[in-house]
Motif scaffolding. Structure first.
Motif, mmCIF file in Angstrom:
data_model
loop_
_atom_site.group_PDB
_atom_site.id
_atom_site.type_symbol
_atom_site.label_atom_id
_atom_site.label_comp_id
_atom_site.label_asym_id
_atom_site.label_seq_id
_atom_site.Cartn_x
_atom_site.Cartn_y
_atom_site.Cartn_z
ATOM 1 N N ILE A 131 31.407 34.444 22.138
ATOM 2 C CA ILE A 131 30.891 34.823 21.166
ATOM 3 C C ILE A 131 29.569 35.591 21.743
ATOM 4 C CG2 ILE A 131 28.451 33.441 20.351
ATOM 5 C CD1 ILE A 131 30.137 31.554 19.820
ATOM 6 N N LEU A 132 29.205 35.583 22.832
ATOM 7 C CA LEU A 132 28.594 36.127 23.683
ATOM 8 C C LEU A 132 28.868 37.643 24.557
ATOM 9 C CD1 LEU A 132 26.081 33.245 24.647
ATOM 10 C CD2 LEU A 132 25.681 34.968 22.788
ATOM 11 N N MET A 133 29.101 38.553 24.146
ATOM 12 C CA MET A 133 29.893 39.719 25.132
ATOM 13 C C MET A 133 28.190 40.592 25.179
ATOM 14 S SD MET A 133 33.096 39.639 23.310
ATOM 15 C CE MET A 133 32.227 40.095 21.718
ATOM 16 N N PRO A 134 28.321 41.394 26.248
ATOM 17 C CA PRO A 134 27.299 42.518 25.984
ATOM 18 C C PRO A 134 27.443 43.663 25.145
ATOM 19 C CG PRO A 134 28.828 42.764 28.611
ATOM 20 C CD PRO A 134 29.396 41.177 26.787
ATOM 21 N N GLY A 135 26.462 44.584 24.893
ATOM 22 C CA GLY A 135 26.194 44.974 23.375
ATOM 23 C C GLY A 135 26.141 45.292 22.417
ATOM 24 N N MET A 136 28.104 44.200 21.828
ATOM 25 C CA MET A 136 27.863 43.377 20.551
ATOM 26 C C MET A 136 28.079 42.051 20.644
ATOM 27 S SD MET A 136 29.910 44.772 16.995
ATOM 28 C CE MET A 136 29.334 46.845 17.703
ATOM 29 N N PRO A 172 36.861 22.663 46.149
ATOM 30 C CA PRO A 172 37.140 21.016 46.726
ATOM 31 C C PRO A 172 37.357 21.037 45.367
ATOM 32 C CG PRO A 172 34.600 22.503 45.835
ATOM 33 C CD PRO A 172 35.410 23.447 45.853
ATOM 34 N N GLU A 173 37.858 19.217 45.202
ATOM 35 C CA GLU A 173 38.156 18.359 44.129
ATOM 36 C C GLU A 173 36.984 18.520 43.346
ATOM 37 O OE1 GLU A 173 40.791 16.188 43.855
ATOM 38 O OE2 GLU A 173 40.496 15.789 41.633
ATOM 39 N N GLY A 174 37.448 18.355 41.631
ATOM 40 C CA GLY A 174 36.203 18.442 40.350
ATOM 41 C C GLY A 174 35.875 19.933 39.916
ATOM 42 N N PHE A 175 36.157 21.380 41.731
ATOM 43 C CA PHE A 175 35.479 21.921 40.698
ATOM 44 C C PHE A 175 35.502 22.782 39.370
ATOM 45 C CE2 PHE A 175 39.749 23.724 41.015
ATOM 46 C CZ PHE A 175 40.242 25.056 40.306
ATOM 47 N N GLY A 176 34.472 23.643 38.915
ATOM 48 C CA GLY A 176 34.179 23.370 37.117
ATOM 49 C C GLY A 176 33.725 24.821 36.923
ATOM 50 N N SER A 177 34.392 25.883 37.816
ATOM 51 C CA SER A 177 34.289 27.446 36.617
ATOM 52 C C SER A 177 35.640 28.443 36.680
ATOM 53 C CB SER A 177 34.734 28.625 38.099
ATOM 54 O OG SER A 177 34.042 29.486 38.258
ATOM 55 N N CYS A 178 35.692 27.919 35.322
ATOM 56 C CA CYS A 178 36.084 28.668 34.615
ATOM 57 C C CYS A 178 37.532 29.008 35.068
ATOM 58 C CB CYS A 178 35.817 28.572 32.871
ATOM 59 S SG CYS A 178 37.218 29.285 31.647
ATOM 60 N N ARG A 179 36.638 30.070 35.267
ATOM 61 C CA ARG A 179 37.023 31.893 36.134
ATOM 62 C C ARG A 179 38.257 32.100 36.610
ATOM 63 N NH1 ARG A 179 32.641 36.342 35.235
ATOM 64 N NH2 ARG A 179 31.790 35.563 32.698
ATOM 65 N N GLY A 180 38.087 30.930 37.569
ATOM 66 C CA GLY A 180 38.848 30.435 38.737
ATOM 67 C C GLY A 180 40.176 29.280 38.180
ATOM 68 N N VAL A 181 39.791 28.599 37.724
ATOM 69 C CA VAL A 181 41.073 27.786 36.712
ATOM 70 C C VAL A 181 42.082 29.368 35.477
ATOM 71 C CG1 VAL A 181 41.781 26.167 34.802
ATOM 72 C CG2 VAL A 181 40.311 26.124 36.454
ATOM 73 N N LEU A 182 41.381 29.672 35.390
ATOM 74 C CA LEU A 182 41.472 30.611 34.305
ATOM 75 C C LEU A 182 42.365 31.879 35.309
ATOM 76 C CD1 LEU A 182 39.680 31.676 31.948
ATOM 77 C CD2 LEU A 182 40.785 30.295 31.999
ATOM 78 N N ARG A 183 41.777 32.481 36.304
ATOM 79 C CA ARG A 183 42.731 33.072 37.211
ATOM 80 C C ARG A 183 44.644 32.544 37.943
ATOM 81 N NH1 ARG A 183 45.277 37.733 38.806
ATOM 82 N NH2 ARG A 183 45.712 37.802 40.421
ATOM 83 N N SER A 239 33.729 29.580 22.623
ATOM 84 C CA SER A 239 32.338 30.235 23.943
ATOM 85 C C SER A 239 32.771 29.051 25.057
ATOM 86 C CB SER A 239 31.451 29.813 23.456
ATOM 87 O OG SER A 239 30.000 30.229 23.736
ATOM 88 N N GLY A 240 32.141 29.183 26.583
ATOM 89 C CA GLY A 240 32.133 28.811 27.392
ATOM 90 C C GLY A 240 30.432 28.313 27.913
ATOM 91 N N TYR A 241 29.991 28.198 26.616
ATOM 92 C CA TYR A 241 28.191 27.609 26.524
ATOM 93 C C TYR A 241 28.562 26.663 25.547
ATOM 94 C CZ TYR A 241 26.677 32.179 28.396
ATOM 95 O OH TYR A 241 26.935 33.413 29.873
ATOM 96 N N ARG A 242 27.848 25.658 26.653
ATOM 97 C CA ARG A 242 27.501 24.557 25.663
ATOM 98 C C ARG A 242 25.839 24.020 25.416
ATOM 99 N NH1 ARG A 242 32.338 23.724 25.328
ATOM 100 N NH2 ARG A 242 33.964 22.469 27.747
ATOM 101 N N ASP A 243 25.399 24.906 25.770
ATOM 102 C CA ASP A 243 23.820 24.946 25.260
ATOM 103 C C ASP A 243 23.602 25.416 23.875
ATOM 104 O OD1 ASP A 243 20.841 24.925 24.713
ATOM 105 O OD2 ASP A 243 20.390 25.622 26.399
#
Length: 181
Positions: free
Chosen positions: A106-111, A21-32, A133-137
């Motif tokens: 910044i945030l990854m599993p393990g380390m 849909p117009e304005g979708f917000g998923s970065c992963r979809g865009v990157l693919r 990072s994709g986190y805004r918080d």
């Protein structure tokens, strides 16, 4: 997530953008989609690095993002090493004679990325570090104990111009980048 699944199903060259849909917000979809189409923005000739070929170690737990960043940096003239996790990054760095910049999530599993940067810096104090990072918080990012304003940080999603410019700034700065860990 539905949009992401639809994009991955499109696969072999169809127009996946219609699945969103117009304005979708998923970065992963865009990157693919960017990797499948390799858009013209990845070919910005004015971003080419002229002096030598700085080496960037790219670390993210999302292989699609690593592949996109590799393409962006390679087309700008960087030598790129890639890892899909901190442990792999440490192994690569131990076998590589020189790394100019660590570009890590910044945030990854393990380390997390801060811990990875600290470990690499203990052996290579001259390495420059750019976190992504994709986190805004802020609370999520600072949950690892580092203040966001003390970081060299690029926010996902980013353009090739933004990424190459930030890395260029780090490389141009002759002072050791001690505030990144």
């Amino acid at each position: 997530m539905t949009s992401i699944r639809q994009a991955y199903r499109c696969g072999g060259g169809g127009d996946c953008r219609r699945a969103h849909p117009e304005g979708f917000g998923s970065c992963r979809g865009v990157l693919r989609l960017e990797i499948m189409g390799l858009p013209a923005m990845l070919e910005a000739p004015d971003l080419h690095i002229q002096e030598g070929q700085p080496t960037v170690l790219v670390v993210d737990d999302e292989p699609t993002l690593v592949a996109l960043v590799r393409t962006m940096l390679w087309r700008a003239g960087f030598t790129v090493l890639e890892a899909t996790g901190p442990e792999e990054a440490l192994r690569i760095a131990s076998r590589t004679p020189h790394v100019d910049v660590l570009l890590t999530d910044i945030l990854m599993p393990g380390m997390n990325g801060y811990e990875l940067a600290a470990q690499l810096r203990s052996k290579r104090p001259e390495i420059k570090v750019l976190f992504m990072s994709g986190y805004r918080d802020r609370a999520i990012l600072e949950s690892t104990g580092v203040a966001v304003e003390d970081l060299s940080l690029v926010r996902k999603p980013f353009t090739q111009y933004t990424l190459v410019s930030r890395i260029g700034e780090l490389l141009a700065d002759s002072r050791p980048s001690t505030s990144n860990t």
